[in-house]
Design an enzyme around this catalytic site. Structure first.
Site, PDB file in Angstrom:
ATOM      1  N   LYS A  81      44.963  44.345  36.867  1.00 40.18           N
ATOM      2  CA  LYS A  81      45.218  43.620  35.616  1.00 40.18           C
ATOM      3  C   LYS A  81      43.916  43.101  34.997  1.00 40.18           C
ATOM      4  O   LYS A  81      43.689  43.239  33.799  1.00 40.18           O
ATOM      5  CB  LYS A  81      46.201  42.468  35.869  1.00 40.18           C
ATOM      6  CG  LYS A  81      47.590  42.934  36.297  1.00 40.18           C
ATOM      7  CD  LYS A  81      48.570  41.794  36.417  1.00 40.18           C
ATOM      8  CE  LYS A  81      48.247  40.874  37.582  1.00 40.18           C
ATOM      9  NZ  LYS A  81      48.349  41.549  38.891  1.00 40.18           N
ATOM     10  N   THR A  82      43.062  42.501  35.820  1.00 42.52           N
ATOM     11  CA  THR A  82      41.776  42.007  35.299  1.00 42.52           C
ATOM     12  C   THR A  82      40.914  43.156  34.816  1.00 42.52           C
ATOM     13  O   THR A  82      40.267  43.079  33.762  1.00 42.52           O
ATOM     14  CB  THR A  82      41.036  41.203  36.380  1.00 42.52           C
ATOM     15  OG1 THR A  82      41.839  40.095  36.785  1.00 42.52           O
ATOM     16  CG2 THR A  82      39.701  40.692  35.867  1.00 42.52           C
ATOM     17  N   ASP A 126      44.257  34.675  32.946  1.00 44.29           N
ATOM     18  CA  ASP A 126      44.835  35.108  34.210  1.00 44.29           C
ATOM     19  C   ASP A 126      45.862  34.072  34.671  1.00 44.29           C
ATOM     20  O   ASP A 126      45.745  32.879  34.352  1.00 44.29           O
ATOM     21  CB  ASP A 126      43.726  35.259  35.254  1.00 44.29           C
ATOM     22  CG  ASP A 126      44.143  36.109  36.436  1.00 44.29           C
ATOM     23  OD1 ASP A 126      45.224  36.739  36.371  1.00 44.29           O
ATOM     24  OD2 ASP A 126      43.398  36.143  37.433  1.00 44.29           O
ATOM     25  N   THR A 175      51.558  37.644  37.814  1.00 39.56           N
ATOM     26  CA  THR A 175      52.255  38.260  38.939  1.00 39.56           C
ATOM     27  C   THR A 175      53.704  37.811  38.991  1.00 39.56           C
ATOM     28  O   THR A 175      54.466  38.279  39.836  1.00 39.56           O
ATOM     29  CB  THR A 175      51.565  37.889  40.273  1.00 39.56           C
ATOM     30  OG1 THR A 175      51.529  36.454  40.398  1.00 39.56           O
ATOM     31  CG2 THR A 175      50.149  38.430  40.317  1.00 39.56           C
ATOM     32  N   ARG A 234      42.760  46.925  45.239  1.00 37.62           N
ATOM     33  CA  ARG A 234      41.887  45.879  45.778  1.00 37.62           C
ATOM     34  C   ARG A 234      41.787  45.981  47.295  1.00 37.62           C
ATOM     35  O   ARG A 234      40.713  45.826  47.874  1.00 37.62           O
ATOM     36  CB  ARG A 234      42.395  44.501  45.369  1.00 37.62           C
ATOM     37  CG  ARG A 234      41.497  43.359  45.874  1.00 37.62           C
ATOM     38  CD  ARG A 234      42.007  42.019  45.400  1.00 37.62           C
ATOM     39  NE  ARG A 234      41.847  41.864  43.966  1.00 37.62           N
ATOM     40  CZ  ARG A 234      42.670  41.170  43.195  1.00 37.62           C
ATOM     41  NH1 ARG A 234      43.730  40.584  43.712  1.00 37.62           N
ATOM     42  NH2 ARG A 234      42.441  41.065  41.903  1.00 37.62           N
TER      43      ARG A 234
END
Length: 353
Positions: A81-82, A126, A175, A234
Site C-alpha cells: 500500500k505504501t 497511512d 488494513t 514484505r
C-alpha cells in the site's frame, strides 16, 4: 496502543513485530524497503487487475490536466500500500506528504498539514482508520469542498474562517476497511483492494529484489523463499535479507535451495512459512487437545502466549491456509495440520478435511 512499549510484556502487536514472518515493519526494515520499492506501475510486480485499473485512472486524470480523485488502498499489511502511494506520486510527477492516523492527535494537526499543501500534491495517510473523529470530520470537508474552517478565538466570541485549499489527492491506506466510517469511504473516488500474492508472483518479486540487493540466487531458491513468504512481499524481502546474511557469513557467492533451507531452518521457519509460534499452536491443538475443539484461553495458556497474540497473530494465516478452523465450540485442527506435523490422529478423533 497508548502504553509505552517499554512497559509492555507480551501484547499482540509487540509479538507480531518480533516475528520474522510478521507483515509489520521492523525498525531496521525501513531503509531496505525503500531501496526495494519500485518507482513506477510498470515495475510493480503482482496485483495485475489493480495495476490496470490504477493506470487507467491516473492516465485519465493526467489527460484531463487535473489531480485525480482520492484513492483508498485497502488490504492486509505488507502487500504494497505504501509503495503504491509512492508510485501514484511518481506517476503524477507530484510531491507527496506522508503522515498516519495515529500521528494526528487533534484536528488542528490535520488542518496544519492541509493548509500547507500545494496544487496537485499527494497526501498519503497511512492507517487512516485510526484518525480521531474530529480530524475525520475536518477531512470530509477538505476532500469534498477543498476548504478547511479555521476557528479563531474561544468561547462565545469564537468565529470560523473558511480557508480555500488547492486541489490535492488524498491516498489513504488501511488494513481495516470496515472500521472506516461510511462518510469517509464515500469521499474516495477509487478504492483498490490488495490481495495476497500467488507463488509465481512471489518468485518474480524475490528475483527482482535479489537483483536490487546484489544477491545471486537461482530459481529453486526463489521458489523456496516464495513458499515461505505467506504471500506477502514484505515478508519475502525480509527473508531474502536474512538469506543474504547467511550467504555472506558462509562466504557463498551464489544462493541455492539448500542455502535457503539451512538459513530459514535456523530461524525456525518451515516450508509452509510457519514459525515457532504457529507450530506450537498446532501441536497444542493436535497433541494436547486431540485436534480440538479448544477454547482460545486454554490454547493460549498451553503455548504460553496472550489470547490476543494467538487470535490476531497466528490464527489468520493458519485459518487462511487451512490448518485450523474456528467453530462455535473452539479451534479445530484440520487434516492438513495433522499431516504437516507428521502425526497420525487417534481413531476416535473426527478429523476435518
Amino acid at each position: 496502543m497508548m502504553m509505552d512499549d517499554n512497559m509492555q510484556t507480551n501484547d499482540g502487536a509487540r509479538e507480531e513485530s518480533l516475528r520474522m514472518v510478521s507483515a509489520t515493519p521492523m525498525g531496521t526494515d525501513q531503509v531496505s524497503d525503500e531501496e526495494l520499492r519500485p518507482s513506477g506501475l510498470d515495475e510493480f510486480i503482482g496485483q495485475p487487475r489493480l495495476k490496470a485499473q490504477m493506470k487507467l485512472f491516473l492516465n485519465a486524470a493526467m489527460k484531463r490536466g487535473v489531480p485525480p480523485d482520492h484513492i483508498l488502498l485497502a488490504g492486509p499489511p505488507g502487500l504494497g500500500k505504501t509503495t503504491l502511494a509512492m508510485i501514484v506520486a511518481n506517476e503524477l510527477d507530484s510531491p507527496i506528504r506522508i503522515t498516519s492516523g495515529p500521528a494526528i492527535q487533534h484536528a488542528g494537526d490535520l488542518a496544519s498539514i492541509l493548509s500547507s499543501l500545494e496544487e496537485g500534491e499527494v497526501l498519503f495517510i497511512d492507517e487512516i482508520h485510526r484518525l480521531p473523529r474530529a480530524a475525520e470530520e475536518l477531512l470530509y470537508i477538505a476532500m469534498e469542498d477543498f476548504r478547511v474552517d479555521v476557528v479563531v478565538g474561544k468561547g462565545p466570541g469564537a468565529s470560523s474562517i473558511p480557508l480555500t485549499l488547492p486541489r490535492f489527492t488524498v491516498v489513504g491506506a488501511t488494513t481495516r476497511e470496515g472500521m472506516l466510517p461510511s462518510p469517509l469511504r464515500a469521499r474516495f473516488g477509487f478504492t483498490a483492494h490488495l490481495d495476497f500474492y500467488p507463488k509465481d508472483e512471489m518468485r518474480k518479486l524475490i528475483l527482482r529484489s535479489a537483483g536490487v540487493l546484489g544477491v545471486s540466487i537461482d530459481e529453486d531458491a526463489a521458489d523456496q523463499l516464495a513458499r515461505r513468504s505467506r504471500g506477502t512481499p514484505r515478508i519475502a524481502n525480509r527473508l531474502l535479507r536474512r538469506v543474504r546474511d547467511w550467504a555472506v557469513v558462509h562466504d557463498l557467492d551464489h544462493v541455492d535451495a539448500t542455502a535457503v533451507q539451512e538459513a530459514l531452518d535456523l530461524y525456525q521457519i518451515d516450508v509452509e512459512g510457519l514459525d515457532r509460534l504457529d507450530i506450537a499452536v498446532l501441536r497444542a491443538i493436535c497433541g494436547s487437545f486431540n485436534g480440538g475443539p479448544v477454547g482460545l484461553n486454554n490454547l493460549a495458556a498451553m503455548v504460553g502466549e496472550e489470547s490476543e497474540t494467538v487470535e490476531t497473530v497466528c490464527e489468520p494465516y493458519l485459518v487462511r491456509e487451512g490448518f485450523l478452523v474456528r467453530t462455535p465450540k473452539g479451534r479445530v485442527a484440520t487434516s492438513r495440520a495433522w499431516e504437516h506435523l507428521g502425526i497420525t490422529p487417534p481413531d476416535d478423533v473426527n478429523v476435518l478435511f
